[in-house]
Design a protein around this motif. Structure first.
Motif, mmCIF file in Angstrom:
data_model
loop_
_atom_site.group_PDB
_atom_site.id
_atom_site.type_symbol
_atom_site.label_atom_id
_atom_site.label_comp_id
_atom_site.label_asym_id
_atom_site.label_seq_id
_atom_site.Cartn_x
_atom_site.Cartn_y
_atom_site.Cartn_z
ATOM 1 N N LEU A 135 -0.479 4.904 2.139
ATOM 2 C CA LEU A 135 -0.241 6.118 1.237
ATOM 3 C C LEU A 135 -1.151 6.673 0.567
ATOM 4 O O LEU A 135 -1.524 8.041 0.731
ATOM 5 C CB LEU A 135 0.620 6.091 -0.385
ATOM 6 N N ALA A 136 -2.205 6.161 0.643
ATOM 7 C CA ALA A 136 -3.928 6.049 0.937
ATOM 8 C C ALA A 136 -3.825 6.774 1.763
ATOM 9 O O ALA A 136 -4.507 8.482 1.963
ATOM 10 C CB ALA A 136 -5.213 5.281 0.253
ATOM 11 N N ARG B 124 2.671 1.040 -8.104
ATOM 12 C CA ARG B 124 1.834 1.392 -6.751
ATOM 13 C C ARG B 124 0.843 2.073 -7.207
ATOM 14 O O ARG B 124 -0.227 2.267 -6.083
ATOM 15 C CB ARG B 124 2.419 0.669 -5.675
ATOM 16 N N LEU B 125 1.676 3.553 -7.500
ATOM 17 C CA LEU B 125 0.872 4.770 -7.315
ATOM 18 C C LEU B 125 -0.271 4.376 -8.165
ATOM 19 O O LEU B 125 -1.457 4.977 -7.575
ATOM 20 C CB LEU B 125 1.639 5.627 -8.004
ATOM 21 N N THR C 183 0.710 -1.352 -0.236
ATOM 22 C CA THR C 183 -0.515 0.379 0.104
ATOM 23 C C THR C 183 0.659 0.767 0.390
ATOM 24 O O THR C 183 0.520 2.087 0.526
ATOM 25 C CB THR C 183 -1.265 0.089 0.792
ATOM 26 N N GLU D 84 -2.113 1.954 -8.286
ATOM 27 C CA GLU D 84 -3.461 0.776 -7.409
ATOM 28 C C GLU D 84 -4.265 2.161 -6.209
ATOM 29 O O GLU D 84 -5.132 1.927 -5.741
ATOM 30 C CB GLU D 84 -2.913 -0.412 -6.950
ATOM 31 N N VAL D 85 -3.152 2.679 -5.892
ATOM 32 C CA VAL D 85 -3.806 3.526 -4.705
ATOM 33 C C VAL D 85 -4.493 4.867 -5.108
ATOM 34 O O VAL D 85 -5.704 4.669 -4.933
ATOM 35 C CB VAL D 85 -2.857 4.212 -4.311
ATOM 36 N N SER D 86 -4.617 4.964 -6.355
ATOM 37 C CA SER D 86 -5.017 6.051 -6.914
ATOM 38 C C SER D 86 -6.795 5.140 -7.417
ATOM 39 O O SER D 86 -7.638 6.139 -7.140
ATOM 40 C CB SER D 86 -4.295 6.467 -8.348
ATOM 41 N N HIS E 123 -8.371 4.754 -5.478
ATOM 42 C CA HIS E 123 -9.450 4.096 -4.118
ATOM 43 C C HIS E 123 -9.518 5.657 -3.556
ATOM 44 O O HIS E 123 -10.465 6.019 -3.019
ATOM 45 C CB HIS E 123 -8.350 2.866 -2.580
#
Length: 898
Positions: free
Chosen positions: A660-661, A763-764, A656, A766-768, A770
């Motif tokens: 970061l989220a 990964r950025l 995650t 994937e976070v974006s 959410h």
């Protein structure tokens, strides 16, 4: 003409005009004279308009003969001479008669002048006779007659006087009874003013000649009406709540009676109290209006009218402030009679709203600033607000400690004016709201141009408040899933987070610089960049990033400002507390996500001196660092324990990106809160006392403006862990740099580092999915990662024991390869610390003198890095003596730090 007519009786009266001197030229025989005259044509005697010249010219023959013309001319001359002589003879003949007649005319004129003088003298004598005899005699006769009449009237009056003695006594008693009834009728106008009723009362007082007395009595009745009204209202509620028939309350003083009001009945009683007092003041206002409208219609003498009007005007104007002072004192006793510290916020706001409306009434009533009411409500407000704010800080700490930092789904058109707490500020500019929507917001606190006395002069009451309607209002700010459309749900990285968008050359372990794959097509590269730019752009359609705690803080700010608007004297206390809400939120975000001693000591200036000062100030003034250790002292009662991050928030998971989220939600909700405060600055500044404005300015310049600076330390933690910089150092340590030939192939550690960045980019994305990652956040993350990578490269190059010119060229090749591939992954320009690496690599080629100057000018490198730069140059172009000199220069730079 008259003479000619007399002489020429049968002849026409016109003769030729010629001078009389012709008559004496030659004598003419009378008989011949008569013949010549008779020979004159009749036409010459016809009329005055006869043109003799034209006549003679017309008689001329067609053919002219000079001799004939001369003969005819002589004939005309003879005729003229004859006529002239005849006229002269007649004149000489009649001259004596003319002289005689002229003498008669002169004598007549003289006689007329004498007659005029005689008439003038006669008239003068007649006037003297009239003044001296006739008027005097007639005046005496008139006076004598008037004397006789007055004597008879005096006798009659004396007779009447003897008859009315007893009647006068009875009339006096009747007058006193009338005045008593008028006084009762006058007192009724103090509560319910009726124009017809008051007109009749004033007319009666005018007939009695007691207008001034009526004014004195009227003011006494108003004072009594105020006292009786408030006492009866409060007594009714006290007896109702007491629930018994005990009459002890009726004997209490009003001030003591107010202390028996219960909390449940406090607001209804206050509203009824203000309604009753409003009726009294409205009656007084209408009384003044009546006198202004009717002052010119009084049926009395002008002198008396002026005196009465002046007295009534001064009396009524003076009574305004006295009436309002009585009202203030009665309401003050009621306000201070109850402890409001345990009131609910909404109830206390209602009390403030009612008192504020009452002060507005006072200002319109007599221009008063209501100092008595302001002081009393300020005492209650400071006491209430102190306890309320303390409870809200504790509540905020609870919210923060239970906050999971998940996105609160609000609509893209979210506006603080949509919240109940900000309805009164509908025109306030809210962050993340388009100007068109902003302009459409209605103003809850718009003031009516019409005064209260004009609005409610006939019906209604300004204290008729519909509280239940306010509570029924609904808010429409939440979205179903945080996004209002699939289009908005597309985040920064969703369009290109798969491997298909990554150049194939980055997927390989090695890339041959001479025979490698074809470069990515420029069209594809531009497509990717255009996608990045469009997604990164902060669009107003994007919903703001908020948490439940953020909304709670926003609501609290709205409540505080609402209280400040109603009660301006405590504006500074309220604004100070508002600033503490922001301080505590900022401190919590920093404590949860940004505090890390290891990274703070990196020397990269992640925390500015201004931000450091702000954090220290908050910790010293607001945070209780000894909570739970010692009993709270007096100064610690104003502080709040430092919050603790919820155990549900995990910041150690690499998948995650180390939370970061949650970090994005925390920092961007704080940024939104800062934008909100910026939009409220002008409103807060207008409410702040002039002497306290520096506090507000300092709060905005040193605290609110630093909110965005928290991004650097918070995202530094992610950047420091997202890339394996230690692995890169180990791989660089295995590279041989003292080579003797120029290499065309870069080292493998570059590809490994780029793979790390590729994984980071994925990964950025994937976070974006959410949480939307705004462009400033993305830029900070990329900047940190690239900066750390570049500094790791310099550190790896500084660990080299031996290096050659060819080895230094290989370093430049590696770094250029890294930059070329990195620019395909990010639009961040310029690349951070690019010069930091290039300058260090190229410094190897400097001469002794240039190297010494380089050491003095480039303090950004560590002592170890500078010493290594000197050591690797030994043997190539720097000897041992120069080496010692340069190392001594490095030591001189480092000595002050030790």
């Amino acid at each position: 003409s008259f003479i000619l007519k007399s002489l020429l009786s049968n002849k026409p009266q016109r003769i030729l005009e010629r001078p009389l001197y012709i008559l004496s030229q030659q004598p003419i025989d009378p008989q011949a004279e008569q013949e010549i005259i008779d020979s004159i044509g009749e036409v010459y005697f016809s009329n005055d308009s006869f043109d003799m010249v034209q006549h003679e010219l017309e008689k001329l023959p067609p053919e002219l003969n000079l001799q004939e013309l001369e003969d005819y001319r002589d004939k005309l001359k003879r005729q003229q001479a004859a006529v002239s002589k005849r006229v002269a003879d007649l004149i000489l003949e009649k001259q004596p008669s003319y002289v005689k007649e002229l003498e008669r005319v002169t004598a007549l004129q003289t006689n007329l002048q004498l007659a005029a003088v005689i008439c003038t003298n006669a008239r003068r004598q007649l006037n003297v006779a009239k003044a001296g005899f006739t008027e005097a005699s007639l005046g005496l006769l008139a006076n004598q007659r008037r004397r006789q009449l007055l004597t008879g009237l005096l006798k009659s009056l004396r007779t009447i006087k003897t008859l009315v003695g007893e009647l006068n006594s009875k009339l006096q008693d009747t007058l006193e009874q009338i005045e008593e009834q008028l006084d009762v009728a006058l007192s009724k106008t103090c509560k319910h003013f009726d124009v017809l009723h008051y007109t009749k009362v004033q007319m009666a007082y005018t007939l009695l000649g007691k207008t001034q007395t009526a004014m004195d009595q009227l003011h006494m009745h108003f004072t009594q009406a105020i006292h009786n009204t408030v006492f009866q209202v409060v007594l009714g509620y006290v007896e109702l709540c007491a629930g018994n028939a005990d009459t002890k309350f009726q004997k209490m003083q009003y001030k003591d009676l107010c202390t028996h009001i219960t909390l449940d009945s406090y607001i209804p009683c206050l509203m009824d109290l203000c309604k009753a007092l409003w009726e009294v003041m409205l009656s007084y206002h209408r009384t003044m209006q009546w006198h202004e409208d009717n002052c010119q219609n009084r049926c009395i003498g002008m002198e008396e009218l002026t005196v009465d009007r002046s007295y009534v005007k001064k009396k009524l104007e003076h009574g305004l402030s006295r009436i309002w002072q009585d009202v203030q004192l009665k309401v003050k006793s009621y306000i201070l009679g109850t402890d409001m510290s345990n009131f609910k916020y909404d109830d206390f706001i209602v009390v403030l709203d009612v008192i504020s409306r009452l002060m507005q009434v006072g200002e319109e009533f007599c221009g008063s600033k209501s100092e008595v009411l302001q002081e009393s409500i300020k005492r209650q407000s400071v006491n209430y607000f102190k306890n309320y704010h303390r409870a809200r800080l504790e509540e905020l700490r609870m919210f923060l400690e239970n906050e999971t930092w998940e996105l609160c789904p609000v609509k893209s058109n979210f506006n603080i004016a949509q919240l109940h707490e900000f309805k009164f500020m509908g025109q306030c500019r809210s962050p993340s709201v388009s100007p068109s929507r902003q302009a459409a917001s209605s103003s809850y606190a718009a003031q009516e141009e019409e005064s209260l006395f004009q609005q409610y002069v006939q019906d209604g009451n300004p204290f008729e408040m519909h509280i239940e309607e306010k509570e029924e209002e609904t808010e429409d700010v939440l979205a179903s899933n945080g996004y209002e459309s699939d289009e908005l749900e597309k985040s920064v990285y969703q369009e290109y987070d798969s491997d298909s968008d990554v150049p194939e050359e980055l997927k390989q372990d090695y890339v041959d610089e001479q025979t490698g794959d074809a470069p990515l097509k420029s069209g594809s590269r531009e497509t990717i960049r255009s996608k990045k730019k469009s997604d990164y752009c902060l669009n107003k359609a994007n919903a703001p990033i908020l948490t439940n705690t953020t909304l709670n803080v926003i609501r609290l700010v709205g409540k505080y400002i609402q209280m400040m608007n109603i009660l301006k004297p405590i504006a500074f206390d309220v604004i100070h507390c508002v600033s503490q809400l922001f301080d505590y939120y900022l401190y919590a975000v920093y404590t949860f996500f940004g505090r890390n001693d290891m990274y703070e000591s990196s020397g990269l200036g992640l925390i500015s001196s201004r931000l450091r000062t702000t954090l220290n100030r908050i910790q010293e003034s607001l945070i209780d660092m000894n909570a739970g250790v010692h009993a709270p002292t007096e100064d610690r009662k104003e502080k709040v324990p430092s919050p603790h991050l919820s155990h549900l928030v995990v910041l150690t998971n690499s998948e995650t990106l180390y939370g970061l989220a949650q970090r994005v939600v925390a920092t961007e909700s704080l940024a939104f809160l800062a934008e909100l405060f910026e939009s409220l600055q002008s409103h807060l500044d207008a409410m702040m006392p002039a002497a306290k404005k520096p506090f507000l300015q300092q709060f905005y310049s040193q605290t609110v403006s630093t909110a965005s600076e928290l991004r650097k330390p918070i995202y530094w933690v992610v950047a420091a862990k997202a890339i394996d910089y230690e692995q890169m150092l180990l791989m660089m340590a295995g590279v041989k740099w003292d080579i003797r030939e120029i290499m065309s192939q870069h080292n493998i550690y570059v590809d490994v580092l780029l793979k790390e960045f590729e994984q980071f980019n994925k990964r950025l994305g994937e976070v974006s999915r959410h949480v939307r990652i705004p462009l400033p956040v993305s830029n900070v993350l990329w900047e940190h990662c690239i900066r750390l990578a570049n500094r790791t490269l310099v550190e790896g190059y500084a660990n080299v024991k031996k290096c050659s010119n060819e080895g230094r060229a290989l370093m430049q090749l590696d770094f250029q390869q890294f930059l070329m591939k990195l620019e395909k992954l990010t639009d961040l320009r310029p690349i951070p610390d690019k010069e930091f690496v290039e300058t260090y690599i190229k410094a190897y080629y400097l001469t002794e003198n240039d190297m010494e100057q380089f050491i003095k000018n480039h303090r950004e490198y560590s002592m170890k890095q500078l010493a290594n730069l000197v050591n690797v140059c030994l043997g190539s172009h720097i000897n041992k003596r120069a080496r010692q000199k340069l190392l001594a220069a490095i030591d001189d730079i480092d000595r002050p730090k030790r």
